[in-house]
Write an enzyme that holds these catalytic residues in place. Structure first.
Site, PDB file in Angstrom:
ATOM      1  N   GLN A 104     -18.036 -53.905 -26.800  1.00  0.00           N
ATOM      2  CA  GLN A 104     -17.438 -52.575 -26.896  1.00  0.00           C
ATOM      3  C   GLN A 104     -16.168 -52.424 -26.583  1.00  0.00           C
ATOM      4  O   GLN A 104     -15.242 -53.032 -26.434  1.00  0.00           O
ATOM      5  CB  GLN A 104     -18.859 -51.588 -26.748  1.00  0.00           C
ATOM      6  N   GLY A 110     -15.724 -60.090 -28.892  1.00  0.00           N
ATOM      7  CA  GLY A 110     -17.207 -59.345 -28.652  1.00  0.00           C
ATOM      8  C   GLY A 110     -17.293 -58.072 -28.014  1.00  0.00           C
ATOM      9  O   GLY A 110     -16.259 -57.976 -27.121  1.00  0.00           O
ATOM     10  N   TYR A 145     -12.013 -50.948 -19.935  1.00  0.00           N
ATOM     11  CA  TYR A 145     -10.647 -50.526 -19.414  1.00  0.00           C
ATOM     12  C   TYR A 145     -10.249 -51.744 -18.438  1.00  0.00           C
ATOM     13  O   TYR A 145     -10.936 -52.486 -17.866  1.00  0.00           O
ATOM     14  CB  TYR A 145     -11.053 -49.410 -18.463  1.00  0.00           C
ATOM     15  N   HIS A 146      -8.871 -51.944 -18.819  1.00  0.00           N
ATOM     16  CA  HIS A 146      -8.063 -52.923 -17.813  1.00  0.00           C
ATOM     17  C   HIS A 146      -6.971 -52.123 -16.972  1.00  0.00           C
ATOM     18  O   HIS A 146      -6.399 -51.252 -17.744  1.00  0.00           O
ATOM     19  CB  HIS A 146      -7.340 -54.191 -18.332  1.00  0.00           C
ATOM     20  N   CYS A 180     -18.324 -50.428 -21.873  1.00  0.00           N
ATOM     21  CA  CYS A 180     -19.256 -51.525 -22.751  1.00  0.00           C
ATOM     22  C   CYS A 180     -20.322 -50.885 -23.802  1.00  0.00           C
ATOM     23  O   CYS A 180     -21.146 -51.678 -24.100  1.00  0.00           O
ATOM     24  CB  CYS A 180     -19.593 -52.801 -21.907  1.00  0.00           C
TER      25      CYS A 180
END
Length: 241
Positions: free
Chosen positions: A86, A84, A89-90, A190
């Site tokens: 939007q 779920g 960033y990782h 998000c």
């Protein structure tokens, strides 16, 4: 600041919970491993939490709007996923915890699981003298107003996104420890335009990734199982709580 959801105090669980430290791993490898684990698990498969750090990557949820990626030429790959939410960033310096749980066996509703994950983040921040808060309708944890946070009050410090398949969860939560925050400027985090994203280091926390990962694992275990089990320093291999 919104009201804190009331969640029943978790009772000590008899369900095995394994903590796995997967180290620095490409996002796609973790994503495929989560899906495979969930597809192949049985009623007896122990639940697991995976602690991971990813190279730079943007991920877009299954209902996400690609328009929230503001700079397509950033050089950072975009991966469309089935969680779920939007876009987020990782990257290095961020603790990512993937929660592979049988919710039916744990008798957990999704909303209660989200509340407990969020509480684990709040508890982790408190261990480093930071205050986090929830926002109604916006999963994740945000910096609470206070004398030591300056203009960072309301900034997002942890993001959360889950997928439930056949009563079992995967994906999870990311906590920003000590990151290069510039990639967040290339997205609407998000899905919220102009939302500031911050990390613990910016707020004055000197602890490193391993220390925060260990603390976070302890708080997740306590909120899921009702017992603040000690967790060894993250290292390659398996840590069992």
């Amino acid at each position: 600041m919104c009201a804190t959801p009331v969640s029943p105090t978790p009772l000590p669980s008899t369900t095995p919970l394994t903590l796995r430290w997967r180290g620095s791993e490409p996002y796609e490898a973790s994503f495929e491993a989560m899906r495979t684990f969930t597809d192949e698990r049985t009623a007896d498969t122990p639940d697991e939490i995976w602690l991971v750090e990813h190279p730079p990557v943007f991920t877009l949820g299954q209902a996400g709007n690609p328009a929230h990626l503001l700079a397509a030429d950033s050089g950072i790959p975009l991966v469309k996923v089935d969680r779920g939410g939007q876009i987020t960033y990782h990257g290095p310096g961020q603790v990512v915890a993937y929660l592979l749980l049988d919710l039916r066996r744990r008798k957990l509703m999704v909303r209660e699981l989200v509340t407990r994950i969020e509480q684990a983040v709040i508890d982790t921040l408190a261990a480093y003298n930071l205050a986090g808060e929830r926002k109604a309708g916006a999963p994740g944890i945000y910096v609470a107003p206070g004398p030591d946070v300056g203009l960072h009050a309301g900034a997002k410090i942890a993001a959360l996104g889950l997928k439930i398949r056949n009563g079992c969860s995967y994906h999870g939560v990311s906590l920003n420890v000590n990151m290069d925050l510039r990639p967040f400027l290339a997205i609407n985090p998000c899905g919220y335009a102009g939302l500031e994203t911050v990390d613990m280091a910016t707020l004055g926390v000197a602890a490193g990734w391993d220390d925060v990962a260990r603390t976070f694992a302890e708080r997740l275990t306590a909120n899921l199982d009702g017992s603040p089990a000690a967790v060894a320093q993250p290292q390659a291999g398996v840590l069992t709580a």
